[in-house]
Design a protein around this motif. Structure first.
Motif, PDB file in Angstrom:
ATOM      1  N   HIS A 101      -3.768   0.792  -5.105  1.00  0.00           N
ATOM      2  CA  HIS A 101      -4.065   1.716  -4.110  1.00  0.00           C
ATOM      3  C   HIS A 101      -2.863   2.140  -3.565  1.00  0.00           C
ATOM      4  CE1 HIS A 101      -5.562   3.682  -0.524  1.00  0.00           C
ATOM      5  NE2 HIS A 101      -5.360   2.720   0.198  1.00  0.00           N
ATOM      6  N   ASP A 123      -9.089  -1.141  -0.073  1.00  0.00           N
ATOM      7  CA  ASP A 123      -9.227   0.330  -0.763  1.00  0.00           C
ATOM      8  C   ASP A 123      -8.740   0.166  -2.246  1.00  0.00           C
ATOM      9  OD1 ASP A 123      -9.882   1.277   1.618  1.00  0.00           O
ATOM     10  OD2 ASP A 123      -8.026   2.182   2.070  1.00  0.00           O
ATOM     11  N   ASP A 145      -6.063   1.684   9.074  1.00  0.00           N
ATOM     12  CA  ASP A 145      -7.234   1.583   9.227  1.00  0.00           C
ATOM     13  C   ASP A 145      -7.824   0.112   8.835  1.00  0.00           C
ATOM     14  OD1 ASP A 145      -6.753   2.555   6.789  1.00  0.00           O
ATOM     15  OD2 ASP A 145      -9.007   2.968   6.321  1.00  0.00           O
ATOM     16  N   HIS A 146      -6.860  -0.769   8.158  1.00  0.00           N
ATOM     17  CA  HIS A 146      -6.931  -2.269   7.928  1.00  0.00           C
ATOM     18  C   HIS A 146      -6.125  -2.970   8.912  1.00  0.00           C
ATOM     19  CE1 HIS A 146      -9.177  -0.800   4.001  1.00  0.00           C
ATOM     20  NE2 HIS A 146      -8.667   0.249   4.531  1.00  0.00           N
ATOM     21  N   HIS A 161      -4.176  -4.353   2.675  1.00  0.00           N
ATOM     22  CA  HIS A 161      -3.302  -3.565   2.756  1.00  0.00           C
ATOM     23  C   HIS A 161      -2.565  -2.836   4.056  1.00  0.00           C
ATOM     24  CE1 HIS A 161      -6.369  -0.706   2.434  1.00  0.00           C
ATOM     25  NE2 HIS A 161      -5.334   0.269   2.537  1.00  0.00           N
ATOM     26  N   HIS A 172      -2.121   0.211   5.289  1.00  0.00           N
ATOM     27  CA  HIS A 172      -2.645   1.331   5.970  1.00  0.00           C
ATOM     28  C   HIS A 172      -3.449   0.826   7.284  1.00  0.00           C
ATOM     29  CE1 HIS A 172      -3.194   4.026   2.584  1.00  0.00           C
ATOM     30  NE2 HIS A 172      -2.161   4.506   3.033  1.00  0.00           N
TER      31      HIS A 172
HETATM   32 ZN   LIG Z   1      -5.701   2.389   2.358  1.00  0.00          ZN
END
Ligand SMILES: [Zn+2]
Ligand SMILES: [Zn+2]
Length: 513
Positions: free
Chosen positions: A159, A180, A63-64, A59, A61
């Motif tokens: 998510h 997530d 942090d990914h 996804h 975000h």
């Molecule tokens: Zn996330």
């Protein structure tokens, strides 16, 4: 087939997992390390990006997804598979990130030049972002993708918009990556997917040791804070991450508006947030039944009379003249963005309400305000703090502990759960909870290598159960206590001791039972 944990092992951010086998090297996610550890993003990547077969992105975000432009910069030219909405949201987030990086390096370089130091380059540029965007390959939910002997399917993770749980079949094994995972019965995203077989499940554990407040009490809390603020006649400031969390806040405000419980004008002060909301509108048939019902009635879940999107800096400054209004702006932790000038303008008034709707990391202005700072420095000015604060924690898009265990409980064939994407306490607590339910779970260390075929962790030569890991932690903490190093109440180690005690008592109770 081997799986190496290059990020989000015993921590939350920097998700990066390398799956290597006969069919080549597959990277699952390549996110930024965040939360005060950002300098680690500059360390050399522990693999050659140019040799990767492809990247699978769960996804948008950061942090990914946030280091994918860096992969492009360092020579990766293969496909990056992601869902359509993830691709559109990643474009918004990556361009914004590259712009912030450029501005930060320009600022740093002005100082460095004056000191006679050589300039620093940003981690990646807007050009790298454009290159990375050209590699993105859209995949629909539930569509079977076959690539060089590896089959994969993206399932709706519930998510954020576009987020996926990956099912991967390779070398006669099946591996599931949760990315997530959303909660069951999420207001906007519905429930996470039903998957009941796998050999190995790489499971997130952000909330592995705690649950969220219920939806009902969260909504009540939000409505009552807004009602109080309306009575006091001041401004309501909502610092929010402008992708996903802000759209959830807009949806909650629309419900309150249509139920005639809030009639203050609402300003969403963020060009990036406006673009994200357009993407949310475009894909609204991917949301929960609750949202579809609104869509089918001809309304928008994210719009209501009295809502204004603010784009230009001048319009944003003009909001200073509004006496009573709700202003939503980034950044969510108040460490940058337009929320800063709203805070500077209104924190000193006791009629102002600030509502935090997300986590406030240590070292951020948001955290200092929650901790009761009496005065703060914002944009070069000291501001006395008289505003009142509220924290609404229930809008999280992550499954809490109960839902993570419930989701894991769907697997019928006893897979090995590999617990990642959580602070150590949280990951160990979840793994221990899984073991208490008769499942197998491990918590890998950063850089750890799991041999999926043999189910062994290469660096240790054995799969260390999570409970053994916990006991080793306790042993270490006890030893230092015995050596006379005091553990301060409220410190992370004190928290660890308390969790260990609770887990031991829980385990003991199950044994007795
Ligand atoms: Zn996330
Ligand atoms: Zn994450």
């Amino acid at each position: 087939m081997k799986l190496t944990f290059f990020g989000a092992a015993r921590e939350v951010t920097g998700s990066c997992f390398l799956l290597s086998g006969q069919e080549g090297d597959y990277l699952v996610d390549c996110g930024l390390v965040q939360g005060g550890r950002e300098e680690r993003n500059r360390e050399p990547l522990p693999f050659d990006p140019a040799s990767l077969s492809c990247v699978l992105l769960t996804h948008a975000h950061l942090d990914h997804s946030g280091r994918i432009p860096l992969l492009y910069r360092q020579g990766f030219r293969g496909p990056v598979y992601a869902t359509g909405p993830t691709i559109e949201l990643a474009e918004v987030l990556w361009l914004d990130t590259a712009k912030i990086m450029r501005e930060e390096s320009e600022r740093a370089n002005r100082k460095r030049r004056r000191k006679g130091q050589s300039p620093v380059e940003p981690l990646y540029s807007e050009e790298d972002v454009k290159g990375a965007l050209s590699l993105l390959e859209p995949v629909a939910y539930d569509e079977l993708v076959s690539r060089k002997g590896v089959d994969l399917v993206f399932r709706n993770a519930a998510h954020i918009l576009g987020a996926a749980v990956l099912e991967i079949w390779a070398e006669e094994k099946k591996i599931v990556f949760t990315g997530d995972l959303g909660p069951f019965f999420g207001v906007m995203d519905g429930s996470p997917p039903v998957i009941n077989d796998a050999d190995c499940v790489v499971l997130e554990s952000t909330y592995g040791n705690r649950d969220h407040r219920t939806l009902e009490s969260t909504r009540q809390e939000f409505a009552s804070v807004l009602a109080e603020a309306a009575q006091e006649g001041g401004k309501v400031l909502i610092p929010s991450f402008v992708v996903d969390r802000a759209q959830r806040v807009l949806y909650e405000l629309s419900l309150l508006h249509f139920n005639a419980r809030v009639d203050l004008p609402v300003f969403f002060d963020s060009p990036m947030g406006k673009r994200a909301t357009e993407i949310y509108e475009k894909y609204r048939t991917q949301f929960s039944g609750e949202i579809q019902k609104i869509t089918l009635s001809g309304k928008s879940p994210f719009q209501f009379p009295g809502l204004n999107f603010v784009s230009s800096p001048q319009e944003s400054r003009d909001l200073n003249d509004e006496k009573q209004a709700i202003v939503i702006a980034g950044s969510g932790m108040c460490n940058g963005g337009r929320i800063l000038h709203h805070l500077k303008h209104s924190l000193w008034k006791d009629s102002t309400r600030v509502i935090f709707v997300g986590y406030q990391a240590g070292g951020t202005l948001g955290r200092r305000l929650i901790q009761g700072a009496s005065s703060v420095r914002i944009l070069g000015e000291d501001v006395v703090v008289r505003a009142k604060f509220a924290t609404i924690n229930g809008f999280s898009s992550h499954a809490g502990r109960t839902d993570l265990l419930r989701w894991a409980g769907q697997f019928k064939n006893n897979p090995l759960f590999v617990v990642v994407h959580g602070e150590e306490e949280s990951a160990l607590a979840l793994a221990s909870g899984l073991e208490l339910e008769g499942k197998r779970a491990i918590v890998p260390y950063p850089g750890g290598v799991l041999d999926i075929s043999r189910e062994t962790l290469a660096e240790e030569g054995e799969v260390v159960s999570a409970q053994v890991s916990v006991l080793r932690e306790i042993e270490g903490a006890l030893r230092s206590l015995q050596e006379g190093i005091p553990v301060k109440e409220g410190s992370p180690r004190w928290g660890l001791l308390r969790s260990a005690l609770v887990l031991l008592q829980e385990a003991q109770r199950k044994e007795d039972y």
